[in-house]
Design a protein around this motif. Structure first.
Motif, PDB file in Angstrom:
ATOM      1  N   ARG A 158       0.803  -1.255  -0.078  1.00  0.00           N
ATOM      2  CA  ARG A 158      -0.036   0.013   0.006  1.00  0.00           C
ATOM      3  C   ARG A 158       0.858   1.367   0.067  1.00  0.00           C
ATOM      4  NH1 ARG A 158      -5.528   0.891   1.830  1.00  0.00           N
ATOM      5  NH2 ARG A 158      -5.208  -1.151   2.829  1.00  0.00           N
ATOM      6  N   PRO A 159       1.758   1.381   1.080  1.00  0.00           N
ATOM      7  CA  PRO A 159       2.556   2.467   0.949  1.00  0.00           C
ATOM      8  C   PRO A 159       3.610   2.724  -0.301  1.00  0.00           C
ATOM      9  CG  PRO A 159       3.356   1.070   2.647  1.00  0.00           C
ATOM     10  CD  PRO A 159       2.049   0.386   2.037  1.00  0.00           C
ATOM     11  N   VAL A 160       4.009   1.606  -1.057  1.00  0.00           N
ATOM     12  CA  VAL A 160       4.674   1.683  -2.116  1.00  0.00           C
ATOM     13  C   VAL A 160       3.824   2.278  -3.353  1.00  0.00           C
ATOM     14  CG1 VAL A 160       5.570   0.242  -4.149  1.00  0.00           C
ATOM     15  CG2 VAL A 160       5.916  -0.157  -1.681  1.00  0.00           C
ATOM     16  N   TYR A 161       2.652   2.044  -3.332  1.00  0.00           N
ATOM     17  CA  TYR A 161       1.814   2.493  -4.289  1.00  0.00           C
ATOM     18  C   TYR A 161       1.642   4.223  -4.206  1.00  0.00           C
ATOM     19  CZ  TYR A 161      -0.722  -1.151  -6.898  1.00  0.00           C
ATOM     20  OH  TYR A 161      -1.048  -2.448  -7.824  1.00  0.00           O
ATOM     21  N   ALA A 162       1.484   4.557  -2.924  1.00  0.00           N
ATOM     22  CA  ALA A 162       1.329   6.265  -2.567  1.00  0.00           C
ATOM     23  C   ALA A 162       2.758   6.678  -3.063  1.00  0.00           C
ATOM     24  CB  ALA A 162       1.156   6.097  -1.125  1.00  0.00           C
ATOM     25  N   GLN A 163       3.982   5.994  -2.712  1.00  0.00           N
ATOM     26  CA  GLN A 163       5.099   6.537  -3.019  1.00  0.00           C
ATOM     27  C   GLN A 163       5.325   6.615  -4.456  1.00  0.00           C
ATOM     28  OE1 GLN A 163       8.360   4.479  -0.937  1.00  0.00           O
ATOM     29  NE2 GLN A 163       9.684   5.350  -2.313  1.00  0.00           N
ATOM     30  N   VAL A 164       5.054   5.590  -5.264  1.00  0.00           N
ATOM     31  CA  VAL A 164       5.200   5.832  -6.742  1.00  0.00           C
ATOM     32  C   VAL A 164       4.434   6.772  -7.287  1.00  0.00           C
ATOM     33  CG1 VAL A 164       5.362   4.280  -8.733  1.00  0.00           C
ATOM     34  CG2 VAL A 164       6.163   3.312  -6.501  1.00  0.00           C
ATOM     35  N   ARG A 165       3.046   6.682  -6.883  1.00  0.00           N
ATOM     36  CA  ARG A 165       2.279   7.715  -7.468  1.00  0.00           C
ATOM     37  C   ARG A 165       2.525   9.177  -7.112  1.00  0.00           C
ATOM     38  NH1 ARG A 165      -1.987   5.048  -9.164  1.00  0.00           N
ATOM     39  NH2 ARG A 165      -3.075   3.332  -8.002  1.00  0.00           N
ATOM     40  N   GLY A 166       3.244   9.171  -6.087  1.00  0.00           N
ATOM     41  CA  GLY A 166       3.914  10.660  -5.648  1.00  0.00           C
ATOM     42  C   GLY A 166       4.935  11.144  -6.508  1.00  0.00           C
ATOM     43  N   GLY A 167       5.621  10.253  -7.291  1.00  0.00           N
ATOM     44  CA  GLY A 167       6.719  10.964  -8.147  1.00  0.00           C
ATOM     45  C   GLY A 167       8.107  10.692  -7.675  1.00  0.00           C
ATOM     46  N   SER A 168       8.393   9.863  -6.775  1.00  0.00           N
ATOM     47  CA  SER A 168       9.513   9.553  -6.142  1.00  0.00           C
ATOM     48  C   SER A 168      10.461   8.426  -6.983  1.00  0.00           C
ATOM     49  CB  SER A 168       9.470   9.461  -4.586  1.00  0.00           C
ATOM     50  OG  SER A 168       9.035   8.164  -4.648  1.00  0.00           O
ATOM     51  N   GLY A 169       9.729   7.984  -8.036  1.00  0.00           N
ATOM     52  CA  GLY A 169      10.545   6.870  -8.648  1.00  0.00           C
ATOM     53  C   GLY A 169      10.056   5.726  -8.479  1.00  0.00           C
ATOM     54  N   PRO A 170      10.767   4.622  -9.323  1.00  0.00           N
ATOM     55  CA  PRO A 170      10.274   3.193  -9.068  1.00  0.00           C
ATOM     56  C   PRO A 170      10.859   2.684  -7.578  1.00  0.00           C
ATOM     57  CG  PRO A 170      12.452   3.467 -10.416  1.00  0.00           C
ATOM     58  CD  PRO A 170      11.921   4.743 -10.132  1.00  0.00           C
ATOM     59  N   VAL A 171       9.990   1.401  -7.104  1.00  0.00           N
ATOM     60  CA  VAL A 171      10.378   0.626  -6.319  1.00  0.00           C
ATOM     61  C   VAL A 171      10.295  -0.733  -6.554  1.00  0.00           C
ATOM     62  CG1 VAL A 171       9.734  -0.096  -3.959  1.00  0.00           C
ATOM     63  CG2 VAL A 171       9.440   2.413  -4.431  1.00  0.00           C
ATOM     64  N   PHE A 172      11.487  -1.349  -5.804  1.00  0.00           N
ATOM     65  CA  PHE A 172      11.595  -2.982  -6.395  1.00  0.00           C
ATOM     66  C   PHE A 172      10.766  -3.645  -4.959  1.00  0.00           C
ATOM     67  CE2 PHE A 172      13.601  -7.126  -5.941  1.00  0.00           C
ATOM     68  CZ  PHE A 172      13.759  -7.402  -7.289  1.00  0.00           C
ATOM     69  N   VAL A 173       9.915  -4.732  -5.405  1.00  0.00           N
ATOM     70  CA  VAL A 173       9.032  -5.239  -4.620  1.00  0.00           C
ATOM     71  C   VAL A 173       9.264  -6.855  -4.697  1.00  0.00           C
ATOM     72  CG1 VAL A 173       6.880  -5.936  -3.422  1.00  0.00           C
ATOM     73  CG2 VAL A 173       7.299  -3.712  -4.092  1.00  0.00           C
ATOM     74  N   GLU A 174       9.851  -7.611  -3.856  1.00  0.00           N
ATOM     75  CA  GLU A 174      10.137  -8.972  -3.970  1.00  0.00           C
ATOM     76  C   GLU A 174       8.877  -9.572  -2.989  1.00  0.00           C
ATOM     77  OE1 GLU A 174      13.075 -12.431  -2.983  1.00  0.00           O
ATOM     78  OE2 GLU A 174      13.408 -10.771  -1.983  1.00  0.00           O
ATOM     79  N   VAL A 175       8.173 -10.519  -3.631  1.00  0.00           N
ATOM     80  CA  VAL A 175       7.473 -11.418  -3.048  1.00  0.00           C
ATOM     81  C   VAL A 175       7.781 -13.044  -2.989  1.00  0.00           C
ATOM     82  CG1 VAL A 175       5.270  -9.929  -3.134  1.00  0.00           C
ATOM     83  CG2 VAL A 175       5.726 -11.645  -5.248  1.00  0.00           C
ATOM     84  N   THR A 176       8.100 -13.286  -1.882  1.00  0.00           N
ATOM     85  CA  THR A 176       8.460 -14.850  -1.942  1.00  0.00           C
ATOM     86  C   THR A 176       7.228 -15.649  -1.911  1.00  0.00           C
ATOM     87  OG1 THR A 176       8.527 -14.750   0.443  1.00  0.00           O
ATOM     88  CG2 THR A 176      10.490 -14.392  -0.632  1.00  0.00           C
ATOM     89  N   THR A 177       7.133 -16.771  -2.774  1.00  0.00           N
ATOM     90  CA  THR A 177       6.039 -17.514  -2.915  1.00  0.00           C
ATOM     91  C   THR A 177       6.362 -18.868  -3.200  1.00  0.00           C
ATOM     92  OG1 THR A 177       3.867 -17.569  -4.267  1.00  0.00           O
ATOM     93  CG2 THR A 177       5.657 -16.804  -5.269  1.00  0.00           C
TER      94      THR A 177
END
Length: 297
Positions: free
Chosen positions: A215-234
């Motif tokens: 959730r906070p990643v969406y807000a951060q990326v929408r805010g214009g600060s650039g990309p974020v790398f998210v790893e989901v272990t599955t």
């Protein structure tokens, strides 16, 4: 996530699971042509990651993309028809299992080439930034894509231009027939540091952990600060492809993992703890199976 959101997520995950189990059976019966790669066991990654997505947000996917497109909103009957090569499919039956797309829903396509969705995501993010409406791109890829040139090129340019992309790596521990540990000398999330990019790792078999963590990643990326790398272990329950005997995996270890980490079992237990009875869950099951039956019909 509140109780209603978790119940909605459970229904979406169950839809993906039942659809793919049906697809697997149809494929074995020679009803579905071409190749099929299922994401059974990874449903929480797709549903959790897209809980906060808008219709106007874009996703790019992989050869294992049924869950992604269903979680983004593609109608089950149009996906099933596409897999069967019918003109009523999402791409008029010309894409098949590995190339399902629907731009009207922000689905810019699954892709049969490992890592090939990442440059497409880059272009979509460039366009989204130019429009300036706060849309973003979620680029799904597996741990195997980390070894491709397209991954590094996309990460580099996205970081350089501060593009609105969530790079979402579904790390299921295996790329084709080789374990992740045999291919990468450093943790996958550490790759982001080389591009000055933030990274987080989430428990990919827990839909609440994925949805709340991203959730906070969406807000951060929408805010214009650039990309974020998210790893989901599955966990990948079926093999690299349908019919893969998986001789490269320890069967006992795999059975224990499936028992402990099935996202549907985990979520159903959480719903019971919140007072959602089996009568409600059974109605959800009945509704989902009716949808899948109709899609097959």
């Amino acid at each position: 996530m509140n109780g209603e959101e978790v119940l909605c997520a459970y229904e979406k995950m169950l839809l993906i699971r039942v659809m793919e189990e049906r697809i697997s059976a149809l494929y074995k019966g020679d009803i579905i042509p071409g190749f099929v790669h299922t994401s059974i066991g990874q449903e929480a990654c797709a549903v959790g990651a897209l809980t906060h997505a808008r219709v106007s947000d874009v996703i790019t996917s992989t050869h294992r993309g049924h869950g992604h497109v269903l979680a983004k909103g593609l109608e089950p009957d149009r996906m099933m028809a596409e897999l069967m090569g019918k003109v009523t499919g999402a791409n008029n039956g010309r894409g098949g299992s590995m190339h399902v797309a629907d731009p009207r829903l922000g689905i810019f396509g699954a892709n049969g080439i490992v890592g090939a969705g990442l440059p497409i995501a880059l272009g979509a993010a460039f366009a989204a930034k130019d429009r300036g409406e706060g849309d973003l791109v979620v680029a799904f890829f597996g741990d195997g894509a980390i070894a491709t040139g397209a991954f590094h090129e996309a990460m580099n340019m996205a970081a350089l231009w501060k593009l609105p992309i969530i790079f979402l790596c579904e790390n299921n521990g295996f790329s084709e027939f080789s374990s992740t540990a045999d291919q990468h000398p450093v943790p996958i999330s550490a790759r982001a540091a080389g591009y000055g990019m933030e990274s987080i790792t989430l428990a990919g078999n827990d839909v609440e952990a994925v949805a709340d963590g991203i959730r906070p990643v969406y807000a951060q990326v929408r805010g214009g600060s650039g990309p974020v790398f998210v790893e989901v272990t599955t966990l990948r329950v079926h093999g690299h492809y349908e019919g893969d005997p998986q001789v490269y995996r320890d069967k006992d270890e795999m059975a224990r993992g499936i028992l402990a980490a099935d996202p549907l079992t985990v979520t159903r237990g959480r719903l019971r703890e919140r007072g959602i009875g089996d009568d409600v869950l059974d109605l959800v099951d009945k509704r989902v199976r009716a949808v899948v039956d109709e899609a097959e019909r």
